[in-house]
Design a protein around this motif. Sequence first.
Motif, PDB file in Angstrom:
ATOM      1  N   HIS A 133       0.815  -1.223   0.000  1.00 37.90           N
ATOM      2  CA  HIS A 133       0.000   0.000   0.000  1.00 37.90           C
ATOM      3  C   HIS A 133       0.848   1.272   0.000  1.00 37.90           C
ATOM      4  O   HIS A 133       0.459   2.288  -0.590  1.00 37.90           O
ATOM      5  N   THR A 134       2.018   1.235   0.609  1.00 36.29           N
ATOM      6  CA  THR A 134       2.873   2.423   0.603  1.00 36.29           C
ATOM      7  C   THR A 134       3.423   2.682  -0.795  1.00 36.29           C
ATOM      8  O   THR A 134       3.407   3.816  -1.273  1.00 36.29           O
ATOM      9  N   ARG A 135       3.899   1.623  -1.469  1.00 36.27           N
ATOM     10  CA  ARG A 135       4.406   1.812  -2.833  1.00 36.27           C
ATOM     11  C   ARG A 135       3.287   2.243  -3.771  1.00 36.27           C
ATOM     12  O   ARG A 135       3.502   3.029  -4.691  1.00 36.27           O
ATOM     13  N   LEU A 136       2.088   1.751  -3.538  1.00 30.44           N
ATOM     14  CA  LEU A 136       0.957   2.170  -4.362  1.00 30.44           C
ATOM     15  C   LEU A 136       0.679   3.660  -4.165  1.00 30.44           C
ATOM     16  O   LEU A 136       0.420   4.386  -5.117  1.00 30.44           O
ATOM     17  N   LYS A 137       0.796   4.126  -2.919  1.00 25.24           N
ATOM     18  CA  LYS A 137       0.652   5.572  -2.654  1.00 25.24           C
ATOM     19  C   LYS A 137       1.736   6.363  -3.377  1.00 25.24           C
ATOM     20  O   LYS A 137       1.466   7.416  -3.951  1.00 25.24           O
ATOM     21  N   VAL A 138       2.954   5.861  -3.329  1.00 23.25           N
ATOM     22  CA  VAL A 138       4.064   6.531  -3.999  1.00 23.25           C
ATOM     23  C   VAL A 138       3.797   6.591  -5.499  1.00 23.25           C
ATOM     24  O   VAL A 138       3.944   7.646  -6.127  1.00 23.25           O
ATOM     25  N   HIS A 177      13.551   4.146   0.147  1.00 24.95           N
ATOM     26  CA  HIS A 177      13.500   2.691  -0.021  1.00 24.95           C
ATOM     27  C   HIS A 177      12.450   2.314  -1.073  1.00 24.95           C
ATOM     28  O   HIS A 177      12.724   1.535  -1.991  1.00 24.95           O
ATOM     29  N   HIS A 178      11.250   2.863  -0.947  1.00 22.69           N
ATOM     30  CA  HIS A 178      10.172   2.526  -1.883  1.00 22.69           C
ATOM     31  C   HIS A 178      10.466   3.064  -3.281  1.00 22.69           C
ATOM     32  O   HIS A 178      10.208   2.382  -4.282  1.00 22.69           O
ATOM     33  N   LEU A 179      10.996   4.255  -3.369  1.00 14.04           N
ATOM     34  CA  LEU A 179      11.343   4.821  -4.673  1.00 14.04           C
ATOM     35  C   LEU A 179      12.457   4.016  -5.338  1.00 14.04           C
ATOM     36  O   LEU A 179      12.412   3.754  -6.542  1.00 14.04           O
ATOM     37  N   ARG A 180      13.437   3.606  -4.561  1.00 18.93           N
ATOM     38  CA  ARG A 180      14.538   2.802  -5.099  1.00 18.93           C
ATOM     39  C   ARG A 180      14.013   1.475  -5.631  1.00 18.93           C
ATOM     40  O   ARG A 180      14.424   1.006  -6.696  1.00 18.93           O
ATOM     41  N   LEU A 181      13.080   0.861  -4.902  1.00 17.61           N
ATOM     42  CA  LEU A 181      12.514  -0.403  -5.364  1.00 17.61           C
ATOM     43  C   LEU A 181      11.754  -0.203  -6.684  1.00 17.61           C
ATOM     44  O   LEU A 181      11.895  -0.987  -7.622  1.00 17.61           O
ATOM     45  N   LEU A 182      10.980   0.877  -6.768  1.00 19.49           N
ATOM     46  CA  LEU A 182      10.279   1.174  -8.021  1.00 19.49           C
ATOM     47  C   LEU A 182      11.279   1.378  -9.159  1.00 19.49           C
ATOM     48  O   LEU A 182      11.068   0.915 -10.279  1.00 19.49           O
ATOM     49  N   ARG A 183      12.381   2.058  -8.852  1.00 17.38           N
ATOM     50  CA  ARG A 183      13.414   2.272  -9.873  1.00 17.38           C
ATOM     51  C   ARG A 183      14.078   0.954 -10.267  1.00 17.38           C
ATOM     52  O   ARG A 183      14.251   0.661 -11.452  1.00 17.38           O
ATOM     53  N   ASN A 184      14.452   0.149  -9.282  1.00 14.76           N
ATOM     54  CA  ASN A 184      15.121  -1.124  -9.558  1.00 14.76           C
ATOM     55  C   ASN A 184      14.241  -2.089 -10.342  1.00 14.76           C
ATOM     56  O   ASN A 184      14.751  -2.923 -11.091  1.00 14.76           O
ATOM     57  N   MET A 185      12.941  -1.963 -10.169  1.00 17.56           N
ATOM     58  CA  MET A 185      12.003  -2.824 -10.917  1.00 17.56           C
ATOM     59  C   MET A 185      11.721  -2.257 -12.308  1.00 17.56           C
ATOM     60  O   MET A 185      10.992  -2.858 -13.083  1.00 17.56           O
ATOM     61  N   PHE A 244      10.207   0.718 -12.970  1.00 16.79           N
ATOM     62  CA  PHE A 244       8.977   1.501 -13.032  1.00 16.79           C
ATOM     63  C   PHE A 244       9.217   2.997 -12.885  1.00 16.79           C
ATOM     64  O   PHE A 244       8.382   3.801 -13.270  1.00 16.79           O
ATOM     65  N   ALA A 245      10.323   3.371 -12.277  1.00 11.62           N
ATOM     66  CA  ALA A 245      10.586   4.788 -12.023  1.00 11.62           C
ATOM     67  C   ALA A 245      12.001   5.123 -12.486  1.00 11.62           C
ATOM     68  O   ALA A 245      12.846   4.246 -12.654  1.00 11.62           O
ATOM     69  N   LYS A 246      12.204   6.405 -12.686  1.00  8.06           N
ATOM     70  CA  LYS A 246      13.532   6.903 -13.024  1.00  8.06           C
ATOM     71  C   LYS A 246      13.801   8.100 -12.133  1.00  8.06           C
ATOM     72  O   LYS A 246      12.876   8.645 -11.516  1.00  8.06           O
ATOM     73  N   ARG A 299      16.465  11.728 -11.409  1.00  7.27           N
ATOM     74  CA  ARG A 299      17.503  12.650 -11.840  1.00  7.27           C
ATOM     75  C   ARG A 299      17.935  13.449 -10.624  1.00  7.27           C
ATOM     76  O   ARG A 299      17.158  13.687  -9.712  1.00  7.27           O
ATOM     77  N   LYS A 300      19.195  13.818 -10.628  1.00 10.40           N
ATOM     78  CA  LYS A 300      19.756  14.616  -9.534  1.00 10.40           C
ATOM     79  C   LYS A 300      19.860  16.055  -9.959  1.00 10.40           C
ATOM     80  O   LYS A 300      20.257  16.357 -11.087  1.00 10.40           O
ATOM     81  N   GLU A 301      19.499  16.928  -9.052  1.00  8.41           N
ATOM     82  CA  GLU A 301      19.651  18.358  -9.272  1.00  8.41           C
ATOM     83  C   GLU A 301      20.301  18.913  -8.008  1.00  8.41           C
ATOM     84  O   GLU A 301      19.626  19.098  -6.988  1.00  8.41           O
ATOM     85  N   GLY A 302      21.591  19.126  -8.080  1.00 10.35           N
ATOM     86  CA  GLY A 302      22.321  19.540  -6.880  1.00 10.35           C
ATOM     87  C   GLY A 302      22.263  18.435  -5.842  1.00 10.35           C
ATOM     88  O   GLY A 302      22.647  17.308  -6.100  1.00 10.35           O
ATOM     89  N   LYS A 303      21.712  18.761  -4.681  1.00  9.25           N
ATOM     90  CA  LYS A 303      21.601  17.777  -3.604  1.00  9.25           C
ATOM     91  C   LYS A 303      20.230  17.112  -3.556  1.00  9.25           C
ATOM     92  O   LYS A 303      19.960  16.314  -2.675  1.00  9.25           O
ATOM     93  N   LEU A 304      19.371  17.455  -4.494  1.00 10.68           N
ATOM     94  CA  LEU A 304      18.019  16.890  -4.527  1.00 10.68           C
ATOM     95  C   LEU A 304      17.932  15.773  -5.566  1.00 10.68           C
ATOM     96  O   LEU A 304      18.604  15.822  -6.599  1.00 10.68           O
ATOM     97  N   VAL A 305      17.099  14.790  -5.270  1.00 17.04           N
ATOM     98  CA  VAL A 305      16.837  13.699  -6.206  1.00 17.04           C
ATOM     99  C   VAL A 305      15.354  13.704  -6.523  1.00 17.04           C
ATOM    100  O   VAL A 305      14.514  13.644  -5.618  1.00 17.04           O
ATOM    101  N   PHE A 306      15.044  13.787  -7.808  1.00 14.06           N
ATOM    102  CA  PHE A 306      13.667  13.828  -8.276  1.00 14.06           C
ATOM    103  C   PHE A 306      13.320  12.522  -8.975  1.00 14.06           C
ATOM    104  O   PHE A 306      14.101  12.025  -9.794  1.00 14.06           O
ATOM    105  N   TYR A 307      12.153  11.985  -8.648  1.00  8.29           N
ATOM    106  CA  TYR A 307      11.684  10.738  -9.243  1.00  8.29           C
ATOM    107  C   TYR A 307      10.466  10.992 -10.118  1.00  8.29           C
ATOM    108  O   TYR A 307       9.666  11.889  -9.849  1.00  8.29           O
ATOM    109  N   SER A 308      10.329  10.160 -11.136  1.00 10.02           N
ATOM    110  CA  SER A 308       9.140  10.164 -11.983  1.00 10.02           C
ATOM    111  C   SER A 308       8.903   8.738 -12.462  1.00 10.02           C
ATOM    112  O   SER A 308       9.804   7.892 -12.404  1.00 10.02           O
TER     113      SER A 308
END
Length: 121
Positions: free
Chosen positions: A41-46, A74-82, A84-86, A88-97
């Motif tokens: 349910h948490t990954r689904l929310k993400v 953790h959840h974003l990394r799992l989505l990326r590793n599977m 489903f997500a990508k 990008r880094k902008e300075g010290k921030l990491v943005f997911y889509s």
Amino acid sequence: MNTDTCEIYCYDEDKVNRVKDALRPYSFQDMAQVFKVLADHTRLKVAYALCKEEELCVCDVAHIIGSTIATASHHLRLLRNMGFAKYRKEGKLVFYSLKDDHLKQLVALAIEHQREVVVRE
């Protein structure tokens, strides 16, 4: 007596063969991974949050799901590793889509189904 099963054993050989042929080229184990990822349910929310906004930083996601940054990561990394997500880094921030529209469509279907179930009850 169990009324939800056949009382005799017979099958339509033509139908069975057509469906078996249709199943043959696909890896249902790989497809099941999609649902396994979304079954949490948490990954689904993400995933839903990433459907609503094209891109979110890890801190945004943490606030949206009410978790720590470590949990959101953790959840974003799992989505990326599977795949489903990508990110990008902008300075010290990491943005997911989300990587493609297929996951968005699955999440949208789940949301629509939930709305219909609630309305029927």
